[in-house]
Design a protein around this motif. Structure first.
Motif, PDB file in Angstrom:
ATOM      1  N   ARG A 121      -0.595  -2.242  -6.802  1.00 10.94           N
ATOM      2  CA  ARG A 121      -0.103  -2.670  -5.488  1.00 10.94           C
ATOM      3  C   ARG A 121       1.070  -3.639  -5.573  1.00 10.94           C
ATOM      4  N   ARG A 134       0.842  -1.195   0.000  1.00 10.58           N
ATOM      5  CA  ARG A 134       0.000   0.000   0.000  1.00 10.58           C
ATOM      6  C   ARG A 134       0.879   1.247   0.000  1.00 10.58           C
ATOM      7  N   ALA A 135       0.324   2.342  -0.444  1.00  2.00           N
ATOM      8  CA  ALA A 135       1.084   3.595  -0.532  1.00  2.00           C
ATOM      9  C   ALA A 135       1.652   3.983   0.828  1.00  2.00           C
ATOM     10  N   LYS A 136       0.930   3.705   1.897  1.00  2.00           N
ATOM     11  CA  LYS A 136       1.438   4.079   3.220  1.00  2.00           C
ATOM     12  C   LYS A 136       2.626   3.217   3.648  1.00  2.00           C
ATOM     13  N   ASP A 137       2.888   2.120   2.935  1.00  2.00           N
ATOM     14  CA  ASP A 137       4.061   1.279   3.199  1.00  2.00           C
ATOM     15  C   ASP A 137       5.318   1.825   2.534  1.00  2.00           C
ATOM     16  N   ARG A 179       8.087   4.771   1.484  1.00  2.00           N
ATOM     17  CA  ARG A 179       8.744   6.037   1.807  1.00  2.00           C
ATOM     18  C   ARG A 179       9.698   6.330   0.654  1.00  2.00           C
ATOM     19  N   ARG A 184       7.907  -0.935   3.461  1.00  2.17           N
ATOM     20  CA  ARG A 184       7.662  -1.665   4.713  1.00  2.17           C
ATOM     21  C   ARG A 184       8.901  -1.669   5.599  1.00  2.17           C
TER      22      ARG A 184
END
Length: 157
Positions: free
Chosen positions: A82, A39-42, A44, A57
């Motif tokens: 994804r 996911r995008a929030k994983d 950086r 992650r």
């Protein structure tokens, strides 16, 4: 309007352990395979003029000083299906002679054959820009095409 040169002529990719990278006169494309379901929030991702850092992650995937400078405000990354991160960097120097030999200063270098093919592709892309009425997408080039090939700009039209 016709498709961009790289879509008609294909790309010359440089494979890496995490995916591949390739370039046009203006841009450098980086494709990173990530675990399915990412996911995008994983993700950086830090894109700076001469530096890139990517972790997924919490695991560092790619980090270091870029081969050449880029325009920081025009760099983007996307997560596709994804499972693939696509990073697009805009080169500061958009000259056909500016063929990156590696993605980072000392890492992910193109082997000599791939480097030769990249340089040929950029030279043909330059010819396409200089001669918009012609289609160079299927053309082959030989001879001296290093550093962008011969300069015909001074010839009369």
């Amino acid at each position: 309007m016709s498709a961009p040169f790289e879509e008609r002529s294909g790309v010359v990719p440089c494979g890496t352990p995490w995916g591949r990278w390739y370039q046009t006169l203006e841009e450098v494309f980086i494709e990173v395979r990530v675990p399915p379901g990412t996911r995008a929030k994983d993700v950086r991702c830090s894109l700076q003029s001469r530096h890139i850092a990517l972790s997924v992650r919490g695991q560092e995937v790619l980090q270091g000083k870029l081969f050449d400078s880029t325009i920081t405000d025009e760099g983007t990354w996307t997560l596709e299906d994804r499972k693939l991160i696509r990073i697009i960097l805009m080169k500061t120097n958009r000259d056909a002679g500016n063929c990156w030999t590696s993605l980072l200063e000392n890492e992910y270098a193109a082997d000599p054959w791939v480097q030769d093919q990249m340089q040929r592709k950029l030279t043909l892309e330059r010819f396409q820009r200089e001669n918009p009425g012609f289609d160079f997408s299927g053309a082959e080039i030989s001879g001296n095409y290093s550093k962008g090939g011969p300069d015909f700009s001074s010839l009369e039209k």
